[in-house]
Design a protein around this motif. Structure first.
Motif, PDB file in Angstrom:
ATOM      1  N   ARG A  29       0.844  -1.210   0.000  1.00  0.00           N
ATOM      2  CA  ARG A  29       0.000   0.000   0.000  1.00  0.00           C
ATOM      3  C   ARG A  29       0.872   1.250   0.000  1.00  0.00           C
ATOM      4  NH1 ARG A  29      -4.006  -2.315   3.160  1.00  0.00           N
ATOM      5  NH2 ARG A  29      -3.201  -1.535   5.103  1.00  0.00           N
ATOM      6  N   ALA A  38       2.018   1.879  -3.414  1.00  0.00           N
ATOM      7  CA  ALA A  38       0.932   2.435  -4.220  1.00  0.00           C
ATOM      8  C   ALA A  38       0.767   3.913  -3.927  1.00  0.00           C
ATOM      9  CB  ALA A  38      -0.361   1.693  -3.936  1.00  0.00           C
ATOM     10  N   GLU A  39       0.785   4.238  -2.647  1.00  0.00           N
ATOM     11  CA  GLU A  39       0.655   5.630  -2.225  1.00  0.00           C
ATOM     12  C   GLU A  39       1.787   6.469  -2.825  1.00  0.00           C
ATOM     13  OE1 GLU A  39      -0.925   8.402   0.947  1.00  0.00           O
ATOM     14  OE2 GLU A  39      -1.723   6.867  -0.347  1.00  0.00           O
ATOM     15  N   PRO A  61      -4.075   0.848  -4.724  1.00  0.00           N
ATOM     16  CA  PRO A  61      -3.324  -0.293  -4.209  1.00  0.00           C
ATOM     17  C   PRO A  61      -3.525  -1.546  -5.061  1.00  0.00           C
ATOM     18  CG  PRO A  61      -4.457   0.807  -2.421  1.00  0.00           C
ATOM     19  CD  PRO A  61      -4.885   1.489  -3.675  1.00  0.00           C
ATOM     20  N   TYR A  80      -1.146  -4.850  -5.957  1.00  0.00           N
ATOM     21  CA  TYR A  80      -1.489  -6.224  -5.562  1.00  0.00           C
ATOM     22  C   TYR A  80      -1.519  -7.152  -6.778  1.00  0.00           C
ATOM     23  CZ  TYR A  80      -3.390  -3.925  -1.337  1.00  0.00           C
ATOM     24  OH  TYR A  80      -3.581  -3.170  -0.214  1.00  0.00           O
TER      25      TYR A  80
END
Lengths: 177, 805
Positions: free
Chosen positions: A54, A57-58, A64, A68
């Motif tokens: 996460r 992703a941020e 996110p 994944y």
């Protein structure tokens, strides 16, 4: 309205390494850096936790799910904790003909684990690999996705395990201090 | 246009269209190409290969969904090669699909089941074990049976393209791939329910509807959704009466209307039906006698209501009666409600229960500025959104705006909380409720602040406010962008409408709109606000639309003045009103409260004297006027509404009859509608509108704390408040907390988790104790505490609050 989720921050070193990769792609194609980002994080921590994915992703400003999906697609991304060293033996045709079966049997009996498992001291995880593109030097043992040991025999395996054991213990002490 | 052939028939299509689009446009008479992953509203995946067709001179069959037509192309959809390819694909799709249609909830309305009838083989050469996938829990609305999934990825594409939130993805690869949220959680999107309709198999089905009925046991009736101002078209599925159960509404699905909801439906509109048979539903008329409630028949209840109301009027005059009607009522109900009360001489009639500033009412046109076409939102390139949690207020209008932003449109927001809309915002002014007015004034200053002439003709306090502003860079940016755009759109949301300076916001936005050639649009959070205006459920206009010299009390004044009697229609004022505390006091002190409602609640049983059960919008007949200004009529879906409940218009007509009022002889809702249509034709243009006295600017000190009390999506009206699956989602959101920014927390000397007491600035306000949650999305000097929550009644959704630690 859900409250903000706690997000683990990536370390500055990791961010810097990711930035190098982001630069290689056009700005609107940041998504391409996911592969490299995951690899960098896995190298730093040994595996990819949900929180770190996460965080990636941020950092790349992506949903996110984009991360994944990539992480679950490739088998070399570890999404569960594994041993400190990942030992992968090639199982494809050249290595197979040159006796990778015996190498695996030897590893299993030395480590007391089956294929895919992790030793109880958390030091080694045993994996099978598809062709590692080094058929001239079969059979091949790959450690931590990058170090290759060529034409391995049970004797070489014993040496490698001994080295890693010592390095691992020393590293353990370093981590503790 | 391109000319080509499908199955030997000569047809034409737009250049660039795909074979499947062209074939669909030509109609089923020409051909029907089977498909799973293709959906006209989603991007092309070409992953299921079910639509393989033969193209002349093609080396192999081509997917019709991903192949564009070219001039002279000859396509065969039923040739040996095409059929062979489709059958092979079908046998692959069925390899891992369980053959358990009899126990599958999709059975009977399943695309895979239907197509396997035509393309499936009677036997399979696959003898290996089938794979099975663990089911995922993705919330209270959608049941999953992932072993049935054929990986068409319609749900995945819907979430990222239409809902704007990539919640679902395809994980793993090859035989191990599966659709999942990865980290297990309830889906957050307010449009998630659409994936139930999209799923061509039984992998995603409706959880509340699961195993309740079979598709062939249901009959569908067309209806209009009643929870936002879009008026989405729906089909109501009804199971007929049986020995064990009366006639029941079993579910709601979307009905295609390209102009409004396309093929989608918001979860609120889709699942609100689950509240229909809640224990709170009023089954029979009830009267209170010597403090005790008893069920009775309609005759008695109406007689009691008539007597009580006539007593009040005889003793105190009709001035002592107030009528409040829900803006979710039909046009016919609104019309009869005001006609009935006006025939008794009652001047206080209103539907604007969430409004707190009525200064501008006389200048507000009876016909709302409407968006002539919701579709055109997709072509708009610049939006200014004022005071709206638009994603929760208008889920499907938001998806149109999302589509516009995907094409490069810019969205600017002025809000007290940095709400997440799941779309890209260009500029954000996150400021306190009063700051919203100032920001808008600042934008006005950038646009015409130097033009003395223009300022002089504006109302004085507003001109003064514009002069005072020192616009910041964001306000400059917004102003410039609006100015440069050809046809910008200014949207005023529910928070703007509930704003204590709504009149300011309205004048400012309208002036800005004129200045830059923009349109303004009110997004109301009710189904029929525009219709309630047209039917003049208002204190300041007669039914012919002419303004009344001495208007009656508005919704706020009615509650503040504590009248002797109230007539409520379709409302729960302690949840619905902007003034829940005032409402409770006023209603409890009143001598006689007559309530027409589908549901009862605890407070209602305390204050009411007569309860008359009415139909909800799913069982009702009548019409709603939506944001396009279109009056959408709907007929009764069920033979009779729940138990003894009656359609609202009939109850109002009979009430008028019981009170001996002449002219209430409507036999059908159609008679009423046609009378109403005649009344609506009046021309109001000629009327002289007097200038309005605007209230002065407020004094805002450093210690002023404002509250942002938006109505959460599933607390908006009586029916959704009783829809249990939707309430599960509301509870998960953990809304009953006092959210504030870190700066204000430091100023008030409170920490995360502290308990503080909050009250409105009304003299006898009762404080509520709440836990503090620090949330960076809240503007300075503002706390966020939603309205409509149980046990939290604080006056004023956007007003000053007192906080004591």
């Amino acid at each position: 309205m859900s409250s903000e989720e706690q997000i683990i921050q990536l370390t500055p070193e990791i961010c810097q390494a990711i930035d190098q990769w982001v630069l290689k792609y056009p700005p609107e194609q940041k998504r391409s850096a996911v592969l490299a980002g995951l690899r960098i994080i896995q190298r730093a921590y040994g595996w990819l936790s949900d929180e770190r994915m996460r965080a990636l992703a941020e950092y790349l400003d992506l949903p996110p799910m984009d991360v994944y999906e990539v992480a679950s697609f490739y088998s070399m991304y570890e999404r569960k904790p594994i041993g400190r060293y990942k030992l992968a033996v090639c199982m494809n045709i050249s290595c197979h003909l040159c006796g990778s079966d015996n190498i695996i049997k030897h590893l299993e009996s030395r480590l007391g684990i089956c294929m895919g498992e992790t030793t109880s001291d958390g030091l080694f995880t045993l994996r099978r690999a598809e062709c590692l593109a080094a058929c001239t030097d079969a059979p091949i043992l790959q450690v931590d996705d990058r170090d290759y040991y060529k034409r391995v025999t049970p004797e070489i395996i014993d040496q490698v395990l001994e080295q890693l054991h010592q390095a691992g213990r020393k590293k353990g002490r370093d981590d503790a201090t | 246009m391109i000319k080509f052939e499908i199955d030997g028939k000569k047809i034409q299509a737009k250049s660039g269209s795909t074979i499947i689009e062209a074939a669909d446009a030509a109609g089923v008479d020409v051909s029907h190409i089977p498909r799973f992953c293709y959906h006209s509203k989603l991007s092309i995946a070409a992953s299921c290969r079910m639509c393989l067709v033969e193209v002349e001179n093609g080396r192999k069959p081509l997917p019709a969904c991903a192949t564009t037509v070219t001039a002279g192309m000859k396509i065969y959809t039923k040739s040996h090669q095409a059929m062979q390819a489709q059958k092979e694909v079908m046998s692959f799709l069925l390899i891992n699909h369980p053959l358990d249609c009899p126990i599958c909830d999709q059975g009977g309305e399943c695309e895979l089941q239907d197509l396997s009838m035509g393309y499936g083989r009677t036997s399979t050469s696959f003898i290996e074990g089938k794979r099975s996938i663990k089911d995922k829990d993705i919330g209270p609305l959608i049941a999953t049976e992932m072993t049935r999934c054929i990986h068409c990825t319609r749900c995945v594409r819907f979430c990222s393209e239409i809902a704007g939130l990539r919640e679902l993805g395809i994980l793993g690869r090859g035989e191990h791939s599966e659709i999942s949220t990865y980290v297990e959680h309830s889906m957050q999107s307010e449009l998630a329910g659409n994936i139930i309709d999209l799923c061509p198999v039984g992998a995603l089905t409706s959880k509340p509807f699961r195993f309740k009925a079979r598709a062939w046991e249901l009959r569908a009736r067309a209806g209009i959704a009643g929870h936002d101002c879009l008026g989405s078209n729906i089909n109501i599925h009804i199971k007929r009466e049986s020995d064990s159960q009366p006639e029941r509404i079993m579910r709601v699905v979307s009905r295609t209307n390209e102009k409004l909801n396309e093929t989608w439906l918001s979860d609120r509109d889709r699942f609100s039906y689950t509240g229909l048979y809640h224990a709170d539903r009023l089954a029979r008329p009830m009267i209170k006698q010597i403090g005790k409630w008893q069920e009775t028949d309609w005759e008695t209840a109406l007689t009691v209501a008539t007597q009580k109301l006539q007593n009040v009027i005889a003793q105190n005059g009709a001035q002592a009666v107030g009528g409040l009607i829900s803006p979710n009522s039909t046009v016919e109900e609104c019309y009869l409600f005001q006609a009935w009360l006006r025939s008794l001489g009652v001047p206080h009639i209103d539907h604007r229960i969430r409004q707190s500033d009525f200064d501008h009412q006389i200048q507000s046109p009876l016909v709302w500025s409407t968006c002539k076409c919701v579709q055109s939102l997709e072509e708009t390139t610049s939006f200014l959104l004022i005071g709206s949690f638009i994603r929760e207020e208008q889920p499907l209008i938001t998806s149109r705006i999302r589509k516009a932003t995907q094409g490069g449109a810019r969205v600017h927001v002025i809000n007290p909380v940095d709400f997440d809309f799941h779309l890209t915002l260009t500029n954000r002014c996150i400021v306190s409720p009063w700051g919203m007015v100032c920001s808008l004034a600042a934008i006005a200053q950038v646009l015409f602040g130097n033009d003395k002439k223009k300022l002089n003709i504006m109302p004085k306090p507003i001109a003064e406010l514009i002069r005072q502003q020192k616009p910041n860079t964001v306000e400059h940016d917004i102003a410039r962008d609006l100015q440069q755009d050809k046809a910008p759109l200014i949207l005023l949301g529910a928070l703007a409408q509930a704003h204590p300076y709504f009149s300011y916001l309205r004048v400012l936005s309208e002036t800005i709109a004129i200045e830059i050639g923009a349109k303004t649009l009110h997004l109301t959070d009710s189904a029929n606000e525009a219709g309630a205006w047209l039917a003049t459920a208002l204190p300041h206009r007669r039914i012919d639309g002419v303004s009344i010299k001495e208007p009656g009390y508005n919704a706020k004044a009615m509650l503040a003045k504590t009248l002797k009697s109230y007539c409520l229609f379709g409302l729960e004022p302690t949840y619905d009103s902007a003034y829940p505390e005032l409402a409770r006091t006023a209603l409890q002190q009143a001598e006689c409260v007559i309530v027409c409602s589908a549901f009862k609640n605890k407070a209602m049983l305390e204050y009411a004297d007569v309860l008359l059960p009415i139909a909800t919008h799913l069982e009702n007949e009548g019409s709603f006027v939506n944001i396009e200004g279109t009056r959408q009529s709907f007929q009764r879906s069920v033979n009779k509404p729940f138990a003894e409940a009656r359609c609202g218009w009939k109850v109002l007509r009979v009430l008028a009859n019981f009170m001996g009022r002449p002219g209430f002889d409507y036999q059908t809702v159609l008679e009423l509608s046609s009378e109403l249509s005649r009344n609506l034709e009046n021309d109001l243009q000629s009327e002289h509108i007097p200038p309005v006295d605007f209230k002065p600017l407020p004094t805002v000190s450093d210690n002023t704390v404002w509250r942002c009390g938006y109505w959460p999506i599933y607390r908006n009206d009586s029916l959704v408040r009783r829809a249990e699956p939707l309430q599960v989602l509301t509870v998960e959101q953990d809304l009953a907390k006092l959210r504030l920014g870190a700066a204000l927390a430091t100023h008030l000397k409170v920490n995360n988790g502290d308990r503080v007491s909050v009250s409105s600035d009304h003299p006898d306000a009762k404080p509520v104790t709440l836990q503090v949650l620090i949330d960076q999305r809240i503007a300075d000097a503002t706390v966020c505490l939603p309205s409509g929550l149980p046990d939290i009644a604080i006056n004023g959704p956007l007003s000053v609050v007192r906080i004591t630690t």
